[in-house]
Write a protein that holds these residues in place. Sequence first.
Motif, PDB file in Angstrom:
ATOM      1  N   ASN A 181     -43.126-108.974  13.601  1.00  0.00           N
ATOM      2  CA  ASN A 181     -42.190-108.005  12.494  1.00  0.00           C
ATOM      3  C   ASN A 181     -41.292-108.402  11.730  1.00  0.00           C
ATOM      4  O   ASN A 181     -41.760-108.916  10.279  1.00  0.00           O
ATOM      5  N   VAL A 182     -40.164-109.309  11.390  1.00  0.00           N
ATOM      6  CA  VAL A 182     -39.599-110.198  10.494  1.00  0.00           C
ATOM      7  C   VAL A 182     -40.446-111.478  10.172  1.00  0.00           C
ATOM      8  O   VAL A 182     -40.462-111.698   8.966  1.00  0.00           O
ATOM      9  N   GLY A 183     -40.891-112.152  11.613  1.00  0.00           N
ATOM     10  CA  GLY A 183     -42.377-112.963  10.290  1.00  0.00           C
ATOM     11  C   GLY A 183     -42.725-112.597   9.420  1.00  0.00           C
ATOM     12  O   GLY A 183     -43.088-113.043   7.871  1.00  0.00           O
ATOM     13  N   HIS A 184     -43.368-111.273   9.877  1.00  0.00           N
ATOM     14  CA  HIS A 184     -44.582-110.925   8.736  1.00  0.00           C
ATOM     15  C   HIS A 184     -44.403-110.328   7.458  1.00  0.00           C
ATOM     16  O   HIS A 184     -44.751-110.850   6.518  1.00  0.00           O
ATOM     17  N   MET A 185     -43.258-110.009   7.971  1.00  0.00           N
ATOM     18  CA  MET A 185     -42.519-109.010   6.498  1.00  0.00           C
ATOM     19  C   MET A 185     -42.176-110.269   5.487  1.00  0.00           C
ATOM     20  O   MET A 185     -42.226-110.667   4.414  1.00  0.00           O
ATOM     21  N   LEU A 186     -41.709-111.922   6.299  1.00  0.00           N
ATOM     22  CA  LEU A 186     -40.798-113.136   5.548  1.00  0.00           C
ATOM     23  C   LEU A 186     -42.660-113.422   4.712  1.00  0.00           C
ATOM     24  O   LEU A 186     -42.283-113.908   3.683  1.00  0.00           O
ATOM     25  N   SER A 187     -43.375-113.504   5.522  1.00  0.00           N
ATOM     26  CA  SER A 187     -44.847-113.765   5.181  1.00  0.00           C
ATOM     27  C   SER A 187     -45.595-113.442   4.563  1.00  0.00           C
ATOM     28  O   SER A 187     -46.143-113.807   2.840  1.00  0.00           O
ATOM     29  N   ARG A 188     -45.397-111.966   4.094  1.00  0.00           N
ATOM     30  CA  ARG A 188     -45.683-111.479   3.303  1.00  0.00           C
ATOM     31  C   ARG A 188     -45.002-112.009   1.579  1.00  0.00           C
ATOM     32  O   ARG A 188     -45.721-111.662   0.808  1.00  0.00           O
ATOM     33  N   SER A 189     -43.441-111.499   1.716  1.00  0.00           N
ATOM     34  CA  SER A 189     -42.872-112.006   0.542  1.00  0.00           C
ATOM     35  C   SER A 189     -42.558-113.636   0.464  1.00  0.00           C
ATOM     36  O   SER A 189     -43.231-113.202  -0.550  1.00  0.00           O
ATOM     37  N   ILE A 190     -43.274-114.540   0.864  1.00  0.00           N
ATOM     38  CA  ILE A 190     -43.323-115.679   0.697  1.00  0.00           C
ATOM     39  C   ILE A 190     -44.806-115.860  -0.068  1.00  0.00           C
ATOM     40  O   ILE A 190     -44.822-116.100  -1.933  1.00  0.00           O
ATOM     41  N   LEU A 191     -45.670-114.480  -0.165  1.00  0.00           N
ATOM     42  CA  LEU A 191     -47.392-114.669  -0.375  1.00  0.00           C
ATOM     43  C   LEU A 191     -47.302-113.837  -1.675  1.00  0.00           C
ATOM     44  O   LEU A 191     -48.181-113.728  -2.897  1.00  0.00           O
ATOM     45  N   GLN A 192     -45.972-112.433  -1.392  1.00  0.00           N
ATOM     46  CA  GLN A 192     -45.926-111.963  -3.010  1.00  0.00           C
ATOM     47  C   GLN A 192     -45.198-112.508  -3.815  1.00  0.00           C
ATOM     48  O   GLN A 192     -45.394-112.487  -4.777  1.00  0.00           O
ATOM     49  N   THR A 193     -44.452-113.761  -3.546  1.00  0.00           N
ATOM     50  CA  THR A 193     -43.506-114.279  -4.115  1.00  0.00           C
ATOM     51  C   THR A 193     -44.591-115.444  -5.200  1.00  0.00           C
ATOM     52  O   THR A 193     -44.125-115.685  -5.759  1.00  0.00           O
ATOM     53  N   GLY A 194     -45.274-116.191  -4.215  1.00  0.00           N
ATOM     54  CA  GLY A 194     -46.795-117.085  -4.916  1.00  0.00           C
ATOM     55  C   GLY A 194     -46.695-116.354  -5.503  1.00  0.00           C
ATOM     56  O   GLY A 194     -47.696-116.938  -6.903  1.00  0.00           O
ATOM     57  N   ALA A 195     -47.699-114.705  -5.854  1.00  0.00           N
ATOM     58  CA  ALA A 195     -48.645-114.329  -6.593  1.00  0.00           C
ATOM     59  C   ALA A 195     -47.950-114.181  -7.874  1.00  0.00           C
ATOM     60  O   ALA A 195     -48.401-113.955  -8.832  1.00  0.00           O
ATOM     61  N   LEU A 196     -47.082-113.907  -7.551  1.00  0.00           N
ATOM     62  CA  LEU A 196     -46.288-112.902  -9.160  1.00  0.00           C
ATOM     63  C   LEU A 196     -45.686-115.134  -9.970  1.00  0.00           C
ATOM     64  O   LEU A 196     -45.724-114.888 -10.992  1.00  0.00           O
ATOM     65  N   LEU A 197     -45.246-115.646  -9.312  1.00  0.00           N
ATOM     66  CA  LEU A 197     -44.692-117.172  -9.350  1.00  0.00           C
ATOM     67  C   LEU A 197     -47.053-117.572 -10.754  1.00  0.00           C
ATOM     68  O   LEU A 197     -46.756-117.794 -11.366  1.00  0.00           O
ATOM     69  N   ALA A 198     -47.765-117.013  -9.419  1.00  0.00           N
ATOM     70  CA  ALA A 198     -49.309-117.293 -10.658  1.00  0.00           C
ATOM     71  C   ALA A 198     -49.118-116.446 -11.707  1.00  0.00           C
ATOM     72  O   ALA A 198     -50.225-117.785 -12.263  1.00  0.00           O
ATOM     73  N   ILE A 199     -48.712-115.799 -11.743  1.00  0.00           N
ATOM     74  CA  ILE A 199     -48.947-115.414 -12.990  1.00  0.00           C
ATOM     75  C   ILE A 199     -47.704-114.551 -14.333  1.00  0.00           C
ATOM     76  O   ILE A 199     -47.663-114.437 -14.901  1.00  0.00           O
ATOM     77  N   SER A 200     -46.557-115.030 -13.482  1.00  0.00           N
ATOM     78  CA  SER A 200     -46.080-115.503 -15.106  1.00  0.00           C
ATOM     79  C   SER A 200     -45.560-116.324 -15.792  1.00  0.00           C
ATOM     80  O   SER A 200     -46.692-117.505 -15.619  1.00  0.00           O
ATOM     81  N   THR A 201     -45.356-116.134 -17.009  1.00  0.00           N
ATOM     82  CA  THR A 201     -45.249-116.568 -18.148  1.00  0.00           C
ATOM     83  C   THR A 201     -44.011-117.253 -18.203  1.00  0.00           C
ATOM     84  O   THR A 201     -44.155-118.121 -19.642  1.00  0.00           O
ATOM     85  N   ASP A 202     -43.055-116.575 -17.855  1.00  0.00           N
ATOM     86  CA  ASP A 202     -41.449-116.809 -18.421  1.00  0.00           C
ATOM     87  C   ASP A 202     -41.179-117.862 -17.622  1.00  0.00           C
ATOM     88  O   ASP A 202     -41.584-117.698 -16.438  1.00  0.00           O
ATOM     89  N   GLU A 203     -40.781-118.994 -18.254  1.00  0.00           N
ATOM     90  CA  GLU A 203     -40.794-120.071 -17.328  1.00  0.00           C
ATOM     91  C   GLU A 203     -38.929-119.650 -16.400  1.00  0.00           C
ATOM     92  O   GLU A 203     -39.340-120.357 -15.376  1.00  0.00           O
ATOM     93  N   GLN A 204     -38.284-119.311 -17.195  1.00  0.00           N
ATOM     94  CA  GLN A 204     -37.001-118.554 -16.903  1.00  0.00           C
ATOM     95  C   GLN A 204     -36.998-116.880 -15.191  1.00  0.00           C
ATOM     96  O   GLN A 204     -36.586-117.698 -14.780  1.00  0.00           O
ATOM     97  N   THR A 205     -37.797-116.827 -15.802  1.00  0.00           N
ATOM     98  CA  THR A 205     -38.350-116.165 -14.254  1.00  0.00           C
ATOM     99  C   THR A 205     -39.472-116.943 -13.514  1.00  0.00           C
ATOM    100  O   THR A 205     -39.317-116.903 -12.337  1.00  0.00           O
ATOM    101  N   LYS A 206     -39.998-118.132 -13.951  1.00  0.00           N
ATOM    102  CA  LYS A 206     -40.660-119.488 -13.290  1.00  0.00           C
ATOM    103  C   LYS A 206     -39.762-119.754 -12.626  1.00  0.00           C
ATOM    104  O   LYS A 206     -39.919-119.965 -10.970  1.00  0.00           O
ATOM    105  N   GLU A 207     -38.268-119.961 -12.621  1.00  0.00           N
ATOM    106  CA  GLU A 207     -37.577-121.234 -12.548  1.00  0.00           C
ATOM    107  C   GLU A 207     -37.105-120.081 -10.609  1.00  0.00           C
ATOM    108  O   GLU A 207     -36.755-120.641  -9.498  1.00  0.00           O
ATOM    109  N   GLY A 208     -37.112-118.568 -10.806  1.00  0.00           N
ATOM    110  CA  GLY A 208     -36.546-117.971 -10.208  1.00  0.00           C
ATOM    111  C   GLY A 208     -36.825-117.445  -8.989  1.00  0.00           C
ATOM    112  O   GLY A 208     -36.609-117.342  -7.948  1.00  0.00           O
ATOM    113  N   LEU A 209     -38.326-117.439  -9.304  1.00  0.00           N
ATOM    114  CA  LEU A 209     -39.212-116.917  -8.918  1.00  0.00           C
ATOM    115  C   LEU A 209     -39.806-118.449  -7.486  1.00  0.00           C
ATOM    116  O   LEU A 209     -39.744-118.031  -6.623  1.00  0.00           O
TER     117      LEU A 209
END
Length: 355
Positions: A181-209
């Motif tokens: 449960n927790v492991g899968h949710m964390l893995s999904r969160s990491i993938l989602q964060t990586g996806a957002l990091l890939a499409i984000s153009t704002d440097e400040q947002t990228k640093e937070g991600l």
Amino acid sequence: MMNKLIDKLIIFVFCLALYLTTVDNALLIAPVLVAIIFGAASSYLKEGVVTAVLFVGYVVICFFEPVYLMFVPLMCYDILVCQYKWLWTLSLLPIIIGFNQLDGTSVVLIPVFMVVAYFLKKHTLSLETLKKDYNSLRDATRETALQLEKKNKILMEKQDYELNLATLTERNRIARDIHDNVGHMLSRSILQTGALLAISTDEQTKEGLVQIKETLSEAMDSIRNSVHDLHDESLDLQVELQTLIKNFDFCPVKLDYDVESGLDKDVKYCFITVVKEAFSNIIKHSCATQVSVIVREHPGLIQLVVEDNGAGTKTPDGEGIGLKNIIDRVSALNGNVNITADRGFRIFISVPKNE
């Protein structure tokens, strides 16, 4: 035995008193000695045919010397309560025949002393029976107490084992739930964060991600380590070996597990792997009909022995991949391996205990 001697001594004193007060010649010691000899022989010998013969012999003497009748109660003590008890009636014949030669006191007291001898013998036999029953009851009670103590110890050990097994099972369940449960949710969160990091153009947002992703990765590593620790602690070597044996259908397997202290996880995994490899070799190369698995704890080491009664193809030389893996695993634990194929395949492993 002592009670019988005391009874006969009492009867002898009564008879001796009657003899001394009745016989004119008090110096006539022969009847006293004969009575002592016959009475001692009857006490020394086991009651039976010999005792009956002694009694009959003494009665025969009474026919010739009526004065010996004074000690007939002493002789009757061993004959009144036995399989030849009817022989006491023979003593009445010399009493009747020598009636004229005995005074009134002797005629009355001799039967009275015979009755006293009978009751003394019955009383002594009752005491011996009670003592024997008491000893039997005491021994039975002691044996029952020892059996109850042994069963109680087994129940306590079984209770402790079941409690430990339940604890380990619960730990394993918790570890599995966290992983699923927790492991899968964390893995999904990491993938989602990586996806957002890939499409984000704002440097400040990228640093937070990036920071969020690193935090999630650290959390994932921490949970993974915790899950592994819980799983290692929940691993019960005896249960795992029993599971392997249950799934081994090639031939019957006898398990002798005698380990009290906790084992290091590396030792557990090593022994499980060795047993798996041994079972695999038995199926491939042996015609065994019986396998024995022994895990025993010694003061300074843990011992594992897997042996069968089959005939191996050849004496093992450690060139096989499976045997080489066994040797490498045991060597990593600073242990020793001895593999033989004399009268059956045998793997002997000893691993030092970690202090």
